[in-house]
Design a protein around this motif. Sequence first.
Motif, short mmCIF file in Angstrom:
data_model
loop_
_atom_site.label_atom_id
_atom_site.label_comp_id
_atom_site.label_asym_id
_atom_site.label_seq_id
_atom_site.Cartn_x
_atom_site.Cartn_y
_atom_site.Cartn_z
N GLU A 1 4.63 5.60 9.18
CA GLU A 1 3.34 6.02 8.64
C GLU A 1 2.42 6.42 9.78
O GLU A 1 2.28 5.68 10.76
CB GLU A 1 2.70 4.89 7.83
CG GLU A 1 1.34 5.26 7.25
CD GLU A 1 0.69 4.12 6.48
OE1 GLU A 1 -0.53 4.17 6.26
OE2 GLU A 1 1.42 3.17 6.09
N THR A 2 1.80 7.59 9.65
CA THR A 2 0.90 8.09 10.69
C THR A 2 -0.41 8.55 10.05
O THR A 2 -0.42 9.51 9.28
CB THR A 2 1.53 9.27 11.45
OG1 THR A 2 2.82 8.90 11.94
CG2 THR A 2 0.65 9.67 12.62
N GLN A 3 -1.47 7.87 10.37
CA GLN A 3 -2.78 8.29 9.86
C GLN A 3 -3.27 9.51 10.64
O GLN A 3 -3.02 9.64 11.83
CB GLN A 3 -3.78 7.14 9.99
CG GLN A 3 -3.43 5.93 9.13
CD GLN A 3 -4.47 4.83 9.24
OE1 GLN A 3 -5.49 4.98 9.90
NE2 GLN A 3 -4.20 3.71 8.59
N ASP B 1 0.83 -1.21 0.00
CA ASP B 1 0.00 0.00 0.00
C ASP B 1 0.87 1.26 0.00
O ASP B 1 0.53 2.26 -0.66
CB ASP B 1 -0.93 0.00 1.21
CG ASP B 1 -2.07 -1.00 1.08
OD1 ASP B 1 -2.31 -1.47 -0.04
OD2 ASP B 1 -2.70 -1.31 2.11
N GLN B 2 1.96 1.23 0.74
CA GLN B 2 2.84 2.39 0.79
C GLN B 2 3.52 2.62 -0.55
O GLN B 2 3.67 3.76 -1.00
CB GLN B 2 3.88 2.21 1.90
CG GLN B 2 3.29 2.31 3.29
CD GLN B 2 4.26 1.89 4.38
OE1 GLN B 2 5.29 1.24 4.10
NE2 GLN B 2 3.96 2.22 5.62
N ALA C 1 3.78 5.89 -5.51
CA ALA C 1 3.72 5.90 -6.97
C ALA C 1 2.65 6.85 -7.50
O ALA C 1 2.74 7.31 -8.64
CB ALA C 1 3.47 4.49 -7.49
N GLU C 2 1.63 7.16 -6.67
CA GLU C 2 0.57 8.07 -7.08
C GLU C 2 0.80 9.50 -6.59
O GLU C 2 0.00 10.40 -6.89
CB GLU C 2 -0.78 7.58 -6.55
CG GLU C 2 -1.29 6.33 -7.27
CD GLU C 2 -1.54 6.59 -8.75
OE1 GLU C 2 -2.11 7.65 -9.08
OE2 GLU C 2 -1.14 5.74 -9.57
N LEU D 1 9.23 13.12 3.09
CA LEU D 1 7.88 13.20 3.66
C LEU D 1 6.86 13.21 2.54
O LEU D 1 6.89 14.09 1.67
CB LEU D 1 7.73 14.47 4.50
CG LEU D 1 6.31 14.83 4.96
CD1 LEU D 1 5.79 13.79 5.95
CD2 LEU D 1 6.27 16.22 5.57
N PHE D 2 5.96 12.23 2.55
CA PHE D 2 4.82 12.18 1.64
C PHE D 2 3.56 12.43 2.45
O PHE D 2 3.41 11.93 3.56
CB PHE D 2 4.73 10.80 0.97
CG PHE D 2 5.85 10.53 -0.01
CD1 PHE D 2 5.67 10.81 -1.36
CD2 PHE D 2 7.05 10.01 0.42
CE1 PHE D 2 6.70 10.56 -2.27
CE2 PHE D 2 8.08 9.76 -0.48
CZ PHE D 2 7.91 10.03 -1.82
#
Length: 297
Positions: free
Chosen positions: A277-279, A173-174, A179-180, A240-241
């Motif tokens: 990853e932090t939601q 998923d990451q 990629a998007e 950072l994304f």
Amino acid sequence: MTPRAPYHHGSRAVQDLVGVRELADHVGRSIGDGIRPVAAAFLELQPMLVIGGADPAGALWASLLTGEPGFVRATGPHQISIAGGLRRADPLAQALAQETQEGNPVGTIALDPRTRRRMRLNGRARPTPRGLAIEADQVFSNCPKYLQKRELPGVAAPGRPAAPRHGVKLTGDQRAFIAEADTFFLATVHAEGADASHRGGNPGFVQVPSPHELTWRDYPGNSMFLSLGNLATDPRAGLLFLDWVTGTTLQLTGTARTEYGDDGTRTVRFTLTEAVETQRASPWSWSPPEYSPANPT
């Protein structure tokens, strides 16, 4: 490092390799150590700020600070204050909470998708009772190239960020998320300080050939080569994304190197050490992007 001589030998080496030293000298005159009134006014309108620096172990990270407009403001001609500071679970929180004699080297970038404007301020951070203060060494703006336009139609969402998820390789998923992506932020360092910059393009401009590696083309920019110059002397990097709709952040730390093609192209290859990853790290939900007309197709 002075306002009139902003480049170290790493940036100079890249400028000479590409053949843009004279142009870099011209652009470099825009770098100062003071915060002008127009820059102070711009900062007070921003709901987010990206900050880059090293954690206590020396790993480099780019982190997201958010708040209601006004949470970042100039408190003097050479200083900004940031209300709230970083979340306790952020990889940079421990380092920036420590008081040091000279302050912690950091780079910051305030990017406003609504106006396609961005401002960078590099300096030394120290903790304050309300958050952070940063004494500026370098202050400058960049052109709107490769910035996607977004609007901020709503108010900050209630609730707290989720507990961060750590990993030493990217999940499926990451990888798909990266990629998007049309935007990410890059933190780099050199012997005298740190820097935070922006990279943008159409979705797919960042490629993920494996769970441990990212690559992207280095598009023509302002010819300063601050980031690539830093990487030429110190390969540590932090990425950072941001999911602009949900507020999820993906922070990556590792090393990066630049490959120069015979055709004049430049490709940066990043090797991952750790991912976080932090939601709901950001409370803001931005509109879908209007891609920059400067983005290569």
